[in-house]
Design an enzyme around this catalytic site. Structure first.
Site, PDB file in Angstrom:
ATOM      1  N   GLY A  37       0.803  -1.220   0.000  1.00 22.80           N
ATOM      2  CA  GLY A  37       0.000   0.000   0.000  1.00 22.80           C
ATOM      3  C   GLY A  37       0.828   1.258   0.000  1.00 22.80           C
ATOM      4  O   GLY A  37       0.438   2.276  -0.598  1.00 22.80           O
ATOM      5  N   LYS A 139      20.534  -2.626  14.446  1.00 21.56           N
ATOM      6  CA  LYS A 139      21.790  -3.292  14.803  1.00 21.56           C
ATOM      7  C   LYS A 139      22.954  -2.723  14.005  1.00 21.56           C
ATOM      8  O   LYS A 139      24.055  -2.524  14.545  1.00 21.56           O
ATOM      9  CB  LYS A 139      21.660  -4.796  14.567  1.00 21.56           C
ATOM     10  CG  LYS A 139      22.943  -5.566  14.870  1.00 21.56           C
ATOM     11  CD  LYS A 139      22.768  -7.060  14.712  1.00 21.56           C
ATOM     12  CE  LYS A 139      24.069  -7.805  15.020  1.00 21.56           C
ATOM     13  NZ  LYS A 139      23.913  -9.261  14.963  1.00 21.56           N
ATOM     14  N   TYR A 221      18.732  14.506  43.120  1.00 25.66           N
ATOM     15  CA  TYR A 221      18.866  13.387  44.045  1.00 25.66           C
ATOM     16  C   TYR A 221      17.472  12.855  44.346  1.00 25.66           C
ATOM     17  O   TYR A 221      16.465  13.395  43.875  1.00 25.66           O
ATOM     18  CB  TYR A 221      19.599  13.798  45.333  1.00 25.66           C
ATOM     19  CG  TYR A 221      18.998  14.991  46.062  1.00 25.66           C
ATOM     20  CD1 TYR A 221      17.936  14.834  46.957  1.00 25.66           C
ATOM     21  CD2 TYR A 221      19.500  16.274  45.858  1.00 25.66           C
ATOM     22  CE1 TYR A 221      17.400  15.911  47.632  1.00 25.66           C
ATOM     23  CE2 TYR A 221      18.967  17.369  46.518  1.00 25.66           C
ATOM     24  CZ  TYR A 221      17.908  17.176  47.407  1.00 25.66           C
ATOM     25  OH  TYR A 221      17.368  18.248  48.052  1.00 25.66           O
ATOM     26  N   HIS A 285       4.819  17.087  52.958  1.00 22.46           N
ATOM     27  CA  HIS A 285       5.304  15.727  53.187  1.00 22.46           C
ATOM     28  C   HIS A 285       4.242  14.693  52.827  1.00 22.46           C
ATOM     29  O   HIS A 285       3.934  13.787  53.607  1.00 22.46           O
ATOM     30  CB  HIS A 285       5.766  15.553  54.628  1.00 22.46           C
ATOM     31  CG  HIS A 285       6.931  16.426  54.995  1.00 22.46           C
ATOM     32  ND1 HIS A 285       8.116  16.424  54.288  1.00 22.46           N
ATOM     33  CD2 HIS A 285       7.078  17.357  55.974  1.00 22.46           C
ATOM     34  CE1 HIS A 285       8.949  17.296  54.834  1.00 22.46           C
ATOM     35  NE2 HIS A 285       8.343  17.884  55.846  1.00 22.46           N
ATOM     36  N   GLY A 314       6.230  26.423  53.156  1.00 19.91           N
ATOM     37  CA  GLY A 314       7.039  25.578  52.300  1.00 19.91           C
ATOM     38  C   GLY A 314       6.269  24.422  51.698  1.00 19.91           C
ATOM     39  O   GLY A 314       6.859  23.412  51.303  1.00 19.91           O
TER      40      GLY A 314
END
Length: 620
Positions: A37, A139, A221, A285, A314
């Site tokens: 196609g 590859k 971190y 938290h 905060g």
């Protein structure tokens, strides 16, 4: 090697942009090969294209299942140009090199997502030749550029026009993307087939689970500074979910920022702004420390902030409505880590322009619908355990009035029912053991993450009491509270729920008032116990519906109280408690009676480990 010496093989299921891309390749002098196609489409556009069947000398076979699985295709893709033996083998067998491969695969994922998809439909949409060619080209990436998505066309064309060939870095990146695509494709097939059950239905939990996630960014971190971290999204993220956010300003998001932002966003979008639930959620938290609905963003934020101004410092703030200048000015008065909303007015953004560290995220609300994806939610939740995963369906059920059954004689008012629904929405996002006090469409106190429900309730009450001390009259006469635990409610009330600070008389009268005011005598067939304990004595009052309520000190019965009888026989030692109980009983349509012994329950008994430290003051 220049563009005019290259050969491209194009075989795509999704033909978006392929005609324009092929025309541009032809304009650069690149020879075009194609299949089925795709070849017909390109020929119809007047492009000179060679069919693969003509190249191989074999026609397409088995309804198109076999067309590119041939040495003249894979030899041209796999031969290393820097290995003389490879090039000699190609020459010996009359095989030409293929330098560009453009392939996207049969739409297996889209097919199985359709309602009513059969196993036969799914099987027929498993691509064989396409993945084989992609793997061969990927590859041999040093010699072949492999394109697996239309979004790659523009960049490749620009490089070919500029340099006549692709850089090694580009070809390697295309190779990695190709292998990732094959992995995603094979994972989808594995998930589908291994979820198929004997009766033809599909399990939500396949025999093998193949996670497919795309990295968005590396993080500085993790939860702690010594941990490394990165942020990934689902291969196909739901609209309205956190990963779709657009950061408008601020520092890079941290691991904890993202975790808290997700908790805030998931909670706030459970309120429907289209139904008048303009909401604000403040998270610290991973737990909501203030949640409220209001008439606008400013009202919702102001009420949410009042619950716990200390913890809000905060915090992460999320709104389910556009943020305007008025609300922005109020929010800017406190330290904010992350601020999220579906939209921000230019004036609101200007307020935070000088606060360059505030991370501002714009996230479109989900469109809504029956599926988890339409609601912007996960279908499955996953928890990592040692060398394994726990998987469960996500808690996406929203409790409505239709889910509630009133089992008490005392019927909640419509306003109380709405507050209960509000409290359930909040409690869902508070870490267990979780206690939420609320009233008037706002949290009054939140107790989270304690091993003991009593301690969580104590914390929630302390939060409410602290806000009251600071001048915000949050604690209403009959707050609604929701306890969210993993065990069913037992028939009686835990003693700790009614431990009161103060002397015996005040402790027992306050406990009695709590029991009546909150309908506990009707709610709990096992009855209610209140306790006041001190260094010298412990006093209890036991109340059960339709029974004599017994009073004891240090385990010895010293008196009875029974509702709905005439008031009489008052001794001085019990004058305070009987008077209070009589007044309370009359408020609920009855009277009170006592029969007392010689015990003196009005003497101070020291302090107790209180569930509600301020209860006697609040209820007096």
């Amino acid at each position: 090697m220049t563009a005019s010496t290259l050969t491209a093989l194009i075989s795509v299921s999704d033909k978006t942009g392929v005609v324009e891309f092929a025309k541009s390749l032809h304009a650069l002098g690149i020879k075009l090969l194609s299949t089925g196609g795709t070849a017909k489409l390109l020929a119809d556009q007047g492009l000179p294209v060679t069919e693969v069947a003509e190249l191989t000398g074999f026609p397409e076979m088995l309804d198109g299942r076999v067309k590119t699985l041939h040495p003249k295709v894979h030899g041209g893709l796999l031969a290393r140009r820097d290995v003389p033996e490879h090039m000699a083998a190609l020459k010996a067998h009359g095989i030409s090199t293929i330098d560009l491969l453009v392939v996207n695969l049969y739409p297996f994922e889209a097919t199985v997502a359709k309602p009513g998809c059969t196993l036969e439909d799914a099987i027929e949409n498993i691509d064989i030749g396409g993945p084989a060619m992609v793997r061969s080209a990927a590859k041999n990436w040093k010699d072949v550029g492999v394109l697996t998505d239309a979004s790659q066309y523009a960049g490749v064309l620009a490089e070919l026009k500029a340099d006549g060939q692709l850089k090694d870095t580009t070809k390697f990146a295309l190779s990695v993307a190709a292998f990732n695509r094959i992995s995603q494709y094979d994972g989808a097939i594995s998930d589908y087939l291994s979820s198929l059950q004997a009766d033809g239905t599909h399990s939500l939990f396949p025999g093998q689970s193949n996670g497919r996630f795309i990295k968005l960014q590396d993080l500085r971190y993790g939860e702690n500074p010594h941990q490394q971290a990165a942020f990934y999204r689902d291969l196909h993220p739901a609209a309205g979910s956190l990963v779709t956010a657009r950061q408008l300003q601020g520092k890079e998001l941290s691991y904890n920022n993202i975790a808290d932002a997700d908790a805030a966003w998931e909670c706030v979008k459970s309120f429907d702004s289209l139904l008048g639930e303009t909401a604000c959620v403040i998270v610290k938290h991973a737990n909501p420390c203030g949640v409220a609905i209001g008439v606008d963003a400013l009202d919702a934020y102001s009420k949410a902030f009042k619950t716990d101004p200390t913890s809000a410092f905060g915090g992460i703030i999320a709104l389910n409505c556009p943020l305007d200048e008025k609300a922005a000015l109020e929010i800017s008065k406190q330290f904010v880590e992350v601020l999220m909303a579906p939209a921000f007015t230019p004036e609101a953004l200007a307020v935070f322009k000088s606060k360059v560290n505030v991370r501002i995220l714009e996230i479109a609300l989900p469109t809504g619908g029956d599926s988890a994806a339409q609601q912007g939610r996960n279908l499955i939740d996953v928890k990592r355990v040692g060398s394994g995963l726990l998987m469960q369906t996500a808690d996406n059920h929203e409790i409505t009035l239709a889910d509630l059954t009133v089992v008490t004689k005392l019927q909640p008012t419509p306003a109380q029912l709405q507050d209960l629904l509000f409290a359930w929405k909040v409690a869902k996002y508070v870490k267990s053991n979780a206690i939420v006090f609320c009233g008037g469409g706002m949290t009054l106190g939140v107790g989270a993450g304690q091993m003991s429900r009593i301690d969580s309730a104590r914390i929630a009450a302390i939060k409410a009491a602290n806000a009251r001390k600071e001048g915000d009259s949050l604690f209403i006469r009959k707050p609604v509270f929701v306890e969210y635990v993993f065990v069913p409610l037992f028939p009686g009330v835990n003693i700790g729920l009614l431990q009161i600070l103060g002397n015996a008389t005040r402790a027992l009268t306050a406990a009695w008032r709590i029991a009546l005011d909150n309908g506990m005598l009707a709610n709990f067939p096992g009855g209610v116990m209140a306790r006041s304990s001190g260094k010298q004595q412990t006093s209890n009052i036991r109340v059960a519906p339709g029974q004599v309520a017994q009073i004891e000190t240090n385990g010895q019965p010293i008196g009875n109280i029974f509702a709905n009888l005439p008031y009489r026989d008052v001794t001085p030692g019990f004058l305070g408690i009987v008077s209070e109980i009589s007044q309370t009983a009359q408020r609920v349509g009855g009277t009170a009676e006592t029969n007392t012994g010689e015990g003196r329950a009005d003497q101070p008994v020291g302090t107790t480990i209180a569930l509600i430290d301020q209860a006697t003051k609040i209820l007096s």
